[in-house]
Design a protein around this motif. Structure first.
Motif, mmCIF file in Angstrom:
data_model
loop_
_atom_site.group_PDB
_atom_site.id
_atom_site.type_symbol
_atom_site.label_atom_id
_atom_site.label_comp_id
_atom_site.label_asym_id
_atom_site.label_seq_id
_atom_site.Cartn_x
_atom_site.Cartn_y
_atom_site.Cartn_z
ATOM 1 N N MET A 195 -13.013 -2.074 -0.204
ATOM 2 C CA MET A 195 -13.195 -2.637 -1.534
ATOM 3 C C MET A 195 -14.580 -3.253 -1.691
ATOM 4 N N GLU A 196 -15.324 -3.380 -0.560
ATOM 5 C CA GLU A 196 -16.694 -3.874 -0.642
ATOM 6 C C GLU A 196 -17.662 -2.754 -0.997
ATOM 7 N N ARG A 252 -14.063 2.105 7.855
ATOM 8 C CA ARG A 252 -14.342 2.618 6.517
ATOM 9 C C ARG A 252 -14.430 4.137 6.530
ATOM 10 N N THR A 304 -8.457 -0.760 6.752
ATOM 11 C CA THR A 304 -9.426 -1.823 6.462
ATOM 12 C C THR A 304 -9.498 -2.057 4.972
ATOM 13 N N ASP A 305 -9.438 -3.320 4.600
ATOM 14 C CA ASP A 305 -9.584 -3.646 3.187
ATOM 15 C C ASP A 305 -11.047 -3.804 2.799
ATOM 16 N N SER A 306 -11.934 -3.589 3.785
ATOM 17 C CA SER A 306 -13.365 -3.713 3.495
ATOM 18 C C SER A 306 -13.858 -2.565 2.614
ATOM 19 N N MET A 308 -5.941 0.808 3.003
ATOM 20 C CA MET A 308 -6.100 -0.644 3.074
ATOM 21 C C MET A 308 -5.590 -1.200 4.394
ATOM 22 N N ARG A 334 -3.601 4.886 -0.853
ATOM 23 C CA ARG A 334 -4.390 3.660 -1.013
ATOM 24 C C ARG A 334 -3.945 2.598 -0.021
ATOM 25 N N ASP A 335 -2.629 2.416 0.085
ATOM 26 C CA ASP A 335 -2.119 1.387 1.005
ATOM 27 C C ASP A 335 -2.427 1.750 2.453
ATOM 28 N N ALA A 361 -14.397 0.730 -4.892
ATOM 29 C CA ALA A 361 -13.733 -0.363 -5.611
ATOM 30 C C ALA A 361 -13.594 -0.028 -7.093
#
Length: 476
Positions: A152-153, A101, A148-150, A145, A141-142, A158
């Protein structure tokens, strides 16, 4: 060799049974001990995460290597609660997530700056810039992601991603309008490409050393086509509004470049055209002056031709010859101008040259027929004049004879009148003499005076009914 278990002692049998368990316990401990070495790197990585991300990543990479070594010794360490392995593993998993992150967040936040720019550009109507920045945002953004797509937590991140998604949706709607606008921009660009093509072709033609003035009309036609294309392109007001409001967009830059090149070409070509037109007008003036002279020659010839149809007087011949000579002199003046004749021959397609040639041919034809007619009618007139003189001489002789006869007749009539007058005079004298004698015979002095008779001068003359005493009888 076959071993019999019944000969083994119970104590030995017990040892044989416990040895695998002891060996397994040693393997587990070795694995945990190996893991603990890496766990230390994990905790240090977590400490460095906020101040030295690259150092934290290096520490965590060491942890992962130690974890892999530990797993290779005893994979069961991943699924046990002994020696706090489960809590240690969960802790390091969170450390890994936090490191990722920490790595992904700046990338995503960098993308947010492009998203904000796209939003502002979209607000200002600059869809291409918004599209460019939105593309950059999605790339960042990609990339985040992928790490880590975390992320978005994380609520703040998000929320911002969702806001950028709404900008992306609005951009998609605006892109439809943008595509329509791009079509209009492209139409204006294509129009000005035609302007430049026609203008450059005209400039190449008129600036060529081989250029001839009879091609000037072709050059003007090219420039007229360029003007039509320019007018059509300029009617695309939306495209030129965008050109003014958004000069940095690619279509605007391309259109502006074409507009500038067209203006430059038009200026240069117009200068060439003005010079060529000035030269052409000077030559056309010479031709038109020649046309005026030929027109006058034609008129003079026509006058001579009409007179030469029939001469009725010497003045007709004089006038016809004078008009013909004037026509011939005017034509000689034109044909003697070598420069003028060369110009007409060099530019036969000009309307003035064609009119000149037509007049020249008609004048020559008129002069040819008129010259022959004058000669013919002059001979006829001369013959007629000779006949008239002969007739006049005969008439003069006849008139002299008529006059002689008239004089002779008058003389005879005078003599007869004289004789008649003398006769009348004699008769008048005789009559007068008779009257005188009668008067004397009737005089009253011969009658005696009677006192009884009334002395009234006329007495009862005319009052008596007795006819014996009337005047007639007395006279008799």
């Amino acid at each position: 060799m076959k071993v019999g278990f019944k000969n083994i002692s119970p104590a030995l049998m017990t040892c044989l049974v416990l040895i695998p368990g002891i060996a397994a316990a040693d393997t587990f401990d070795d694995a945990v001990n190996e893991y603990i070495k890496g766990y230390k790197e994990c905790t240090e990585a977590n400490t460095l995460r906020t101040t030295n991300l690259q150092g934290a990543k290096r520490k965590f990479d060491i942890y992962l290597k130690q974890l892999n070594r530990a797993k290779s010794i005893d994979p069961s360490i991943l699924n046990t609660t002994q020696r706090d392995m489960d809590s240690n593993l969960r802790y390091c998993e969170r450390v890994e997530i936090n490191i990722k992150r920490a790595e992904a967040t700046p990338i995503l936040e960098k993308g947010f700056t492009y998203c904000d720019t796209a939003k502002e550009s979209l607000k200002n109507g600059d869809v291409p810039t918004a599209q460019t920045n939105m593309t950059e945002y999605k790339r960042y953004r990609d990339d985040a992601m992928i790490i880590t797509d975390s992320i978005m937590e994380v609520f703040a991140l998000a929320s911002k991603v969702r806001a950028c998604s709404r900008v992306e949706e609005k951009l998609a709607e605006s892109m439809k309008e943008e595509n329509a606008l791009v079509e209009k921009m492209n139409a204006a660009i294509q129009g000005y490409q035609v302007v430049n093509t026609q203008c450059e072709q005209a400039k190449t033609t008129i600036s060529s050393p081989k250029f001839s003035l009879d091609k000037l009309d072709d050059v003007n036609d090219m420039m007229n086509e360029a003007a039509k294309a320019k007018k059509s392109a300029r009617q695309n007001t939306e495209a030129f509004a965008v050109l003014t409001e958004q000069p940095n967009r690619p279509q605007s830059q391309e259109l502006q470049k074409l507009v500038d090149s067209a203006a430059q070409c038009e200026g240069q070509t117009s200068e060439y055209i003005r010079t060529a037109t000035k030269n052409k007008r000077a030559l056309e003036k010479d031709i038109n002056d020649g046309i005026a002279s030929l027109s006058a020659a034609q008129d003079a010839c026509e006058n001579a031709r009409k007179l030469s149809g029939r001469f009725v007087a010497e003045a007709d011949i004089t006038k016809a010859e004078a008009d013909y000579n004037q026509s011939a002199a005017l034509k000689r003046k034109v044909t003697g101008d070598a420069k003028l004749i060369a110009t007409v021959q060099q530019y036969p397609s000009w309307s003035s040259s064609q009119k000149f040639s037509k007049l020249m041919n008609s004048t020559e034809s008129c002069q040819k027929t008129t010259s022959a007619s004058i000669k013919q009618q002059k001979a006829v007139f001369t013959s007629q004049q000779q006949k008239v003189k002969q007739d006049a001489a005969r008439q003069a002789q006849l008139e002299q004879e008529r006059q002689r006869l008239a004089e002779e007749k008058a003389r005879k009539e005078a003599e007869e009148a004289k004789l008649l007058a003398e006769k009348k005079k004699a008769e008048e004298l005789a009559r007068k003499k008779a009257d005188e004698e009668a008067r004397k015979a009737a005089a009253l002095t011969d009658v005696p005076d009677d006192v009884e008779v009334d002395d009234d001068e006329f007495g009862d003359f005319g009052d008596s009914n007795n006819d014996s005493n009337d005047w007639t009888k007395l006279v008799k």
